[in-house]
Design a protein around this motif. Structure first.
Motif, mmCIF file in Angstrom:
data_model
loop_
_atom_site.group_PDB
_atom_site.id
_atom_site.type_symbol
_atom_site.label_atom_id
_atom_site.label_comp_id
_atom_site.label_asym_id
_atom_site.label_seq_id
_atom_site.Cartn_x
_atom_site.Cartn_y
_atom_site.Cartn_z
ATOM 1 N N GLY A 154 1.209 -1.192 0.071
ATOM 2 C CA GLY A 154 -0.493 -0.010 0.007
ATOM 3 C C GLY A 154 0.627 1.608 0.134
ATOM 4 N N GLU A 155 2.197 1.274 0.408
ATOM 5 C CA GLU A 155 2.736 2.005 0.859
ATOM 6 C C GLU A 155 3.288 2.722 -0.573
ATOM 7 O OE1 GLU A 155 6.884 4.142 3.894
ATOM 8 O OE2 GLU A 155 6.060 2.147 3.487
ATOM 9 N N LYS A 156 4.217 1.281 -0.651
ATOM 10 C CA LYS A 156 4.519 1.526 -2.779
ATOM 11 C C LYS A 156 3.598 2.032 -3.705
ATOM 12 C CE LYS A 156 5.523 -2.679 -4.585
ATOM 13 N NZ LYS A 156 6.302 -3.457 -4.750
ATOM 14 N N VAL A 157 2.715 1.580 -3.621
ATOM 15 C CA VAL A 157 1.489 1.574 -4.386
ATOM 16 C C VAL A 157 0.769 3.788 -4.201
ATOM 17 C CG1 VAL A 157 -1.014 1.756 -5.245
ATOM 18 C CG2 VAL A 157 0.552 -0.386 -5.154
ATOM 19 N N GLY A 158 1.167 3.953 -3.011
ATOM 20 C CA GLY A 158 0.123 5.338 -3.050
ATOM 21 C C GLY A 158 1.262 6.021 -3.019
ATOM 22 N N LYS A 159 2.423 5.687 -2.759
ATOM 23 C CA LYS A 159 3.964 7.232 -3.095
ATOM 24 C C LYS A 159 3.721 7.029 -4.164
ATOM 25 C CE LYS A 159 6.600 6.310 0.741
ATOM 26 N NZ LYS A 159 7.710 6.058 1.421
ATOM 27 N N LYS A 160 3.485 5.825 -4.948
ATOM 28 C CA LYS A 160 3.455 6.299 -6.773
ATOM 29 C C LYS A 160 2.339 6.610 -7.378
ATOM 30 C CE LYS A 160 3.437 4.940 -11.210
ATOM 31 N NZ LYS A 160 4.701 5.117 -12.026
ATOM 32 N N LEU A 161 1.204 6.590 -6.814
ATOM 33 C CA LEU A 161 0.154 7.936 -7.289
ATOM 34 C C LEU A 161 0.217 9.293 -6.597
ATOM 35 C CD1 LEU A 161 -3.167 5.548 -5.379
ATOM 36 C CD2 LEU A 161 -3.054 6.097 -8.050
ATOM 37 N N LEU A 162 1.213 9.364 -5.283
ATOM 38 C CA LEU A 162 1.231 10.861 -5.127
ATOM 39 C C LEU A 162 2.239 11.838 -6.744
ATOM 40 C CD1 LEU A 162 1.516 11.336 -1.269
ATOM 41 C CD2 LEU A 162 -0.235 11.005 -2.765
ATOM 42 N N ARG A 163 3.106 10.511 -6.977
ATOM 43 C CA ARG A 163 3.752 11.498 -7.619
ATOM 44 C C ARG A 163 3.456 11.200 -9.198
ATOM 45 N NH1 ARG A 163 7.318 7.043 -5.732
ATOM 46 N NH2 ARG A 163 6.844 5.466 -7.359
ATOM 47 N N ILE A 164 1.908 10.535 -9.312
ATOM 48 C CA ILE A 164 1.077 11.140 -10.323
ATOM 49 C C ILE A 164 0.364 12.108 -10.811
ATOM 50 C CG2 ILE A 164 -1.256 9.619 -11.890
ATOM 51 C CD1 ILE A 164 0.032 6.885 -11.270
ATOM 52 N N GLN A 165 0.122 12.637 -9.062
ATOM 53 C CA GLN A 165 -0.068 13.589 -8.805
ATOM 54 C C GLN A 165 0.453 14.494 -8.797
ATOM 55 O OE1 GLN A 165 -3.935 14.482 -7.614
ATOM 56 N NE2 GLN A 165 -4.528 13.452 -6.369
ATOM 57 N N LEU A 166 1.324 14.584 -8.987
ATOM 58 C CA LEU A 166 2.618 16.110 -8.449
ATOM 59 C C LEU A 166 2.932 15.886 -10.101
ATOM 60 C CD1 LEU A 166 5.266 15.059 -6.055
ATOM 61 C CD2 LEU A 166 3.184 16.741 -6.464
ATOM 62 N N ALA A 167 2.908 14.861 -10.755
ATOM 63 C CA ALA A 167 3.090 15.383 -12.258
ATOM 64 C C ALA A 167 2.071 15.669 -12.702
ATOM 65 C CB ALA A 167 3.498 13.782 -12.875
ATOM 66 N N GLN A 168 0.852 15.712 -12.092
ATOM 67 C CA GLN A 168 -0.646 16.767 -12.987
ATOM 68 C C GLN A 168 -0.660 17.692 -12.711
ATOM 69 O OE1 GLN A 168 -2.744 13.671 -13.016
ATOM 70 N NE2 GLN A 168 -2.676 12.219 -13.993
ATOM 71 N N SER A 169 0.070 18.259 -11.703
ATOM 72 C CA SER A 169 -0.082 19.447 -10.793
ATOM 73 C C SER A 169 0.049 20.313 -12.052
ATOM 74 C CB SER A 169 0.992 19.226 -9.446
ATOM 75 O OG SER A 169 2.215 19.767 -9.844
ATOM 76 N N SER A 170 0.661 20.528 -12.707
ATOM 77 C CA SER A 170 1.836 21.311 -13.779
ATOM 78 C C SER A 170 -0.530 21.822 -14.464
ATOM 79 C CB SER A 170 2.137 20.941 -14.833
ATOM 80 O OG SER A 170 1.673 20.123 -15.479
#
Length: 262
Positions: A188-204
């Motif tokens: 869950g931690e590995k997948v959750g951090k992956k999702l947060l990275r996706i969020q940051l990539a889309q934040s622009s």
């Protein structure tokens, strides 16, 4: 009339759909030979919760196309009748109709609802080899959901990372939700951090990142009683000014008034 049936199906108003069916029976001669009307009725009854009526209409139809078979498979799937939906594939093939991508989505969804892991994986592999249908994002999503629900989290993760197409956030969220259900904090931690990275990539492009992934990761940590990690995620939400979206519900009364915000 087909458009009215479609509207009734989307709204889930069985009474209206049944009235339309009665009108069709009275005014249209040989309505059982109209493949579009029959398909609309199968779809309407299925989505309105009357799968038995959908089956009755389906069996009475003199002509069926791939949309008819798919509508019936979808109806069986959403009502948890996975075995019946899988048998429908064999009957469909015997009647000379080849399934399409939507048909397989319905069948795989049926497997997900009742946890038929082996059957679902077998069907997924048959798509390309036997029926010539190339798996698409929604089919991989069904497989990830199937594996995740049954507790095969490592297999679900491997399925996502080996996909021939770029996985979207929906697949990762499906796996993250399963990690929370099955208590797999490490995954869950590995997948959750992956999702947060996706969020940051889309934040622009997005004005403000969504809160769902942060809350889900926080819940994973809370389930494992890692309160420092929970606080870290919450602090990051505050820094990025991410507000937790409040839940809401709506209830339709017998007088057709809709009450929101309950």
């Amino acid at each position: 009339m087909v458009c009215v049936l479609s509207a009734a199906a989307q709204l889930g108003v069985l009474e209206t759909g049944a009235c339309v069916h009665g009108y069709v029976e009275k005014t249209m001669p040989a309505s059982d030979r109209d493949v579009f009307m029959g398909t609309g009725l199968v779809d309407m009854y299925s989505k309105c919760g009357s799968v038995d009526c959908a089956l009755t209409v389906f069996k009475r139809m003199k002509q069926r196309n791939v949309l008819t078979w798919t509508a019936m498979a979808t109806g069986l799937a959403i009502h948890g009748k996975a075995n019946e939906a899988l048998k429908l594939l064999d009957v469909m093939k015997a009647n000379g109709t080849n399934p399409n991508a939507v048909t397989f989505t319905s069948l795989l969804t049926a497997c997900c609802h009742v946890g038929l892991v082996d059957e679902g994986l077998h069907l997924f592999h048959l798509m390309k080899s036997k029926f010539g249908v190339t798996p698409q994002m929604q089919h991989y999503g069904c497989i990830v959901d199937l594996l995740s629900r049954s507790g095969h989290l490592n297999e679900a993760y491997d399925c996502i990372v080996t996909m021939p197409v770029e996985p979207d956030a929906v697949l990762w969220r499906s796996l993250l939700s399963a990690c929370n259900v099955h208590g797999d904090v490490s995954m869950g931690e590995k997948v959750g951090k992956k999702l947060l990275r996706i969020q940051l990539a889309q934040s622009s492009t997005d004005a403000t990142p969504k809160s769902e992934d942060y809350v889900a990761l926080s819940n994973i940590y809370a389930h494992a009683e890692k309160w420092d990690a929970v606080e870290m995620v919450r602090e990051e939400m505050k820094v990025m000014r991410i507000e937790n979206k409040a839940g809401s519900s709506s209830v339709q009364t017998t007088s057709n008034h809709v009450l929101d915000g309950l």
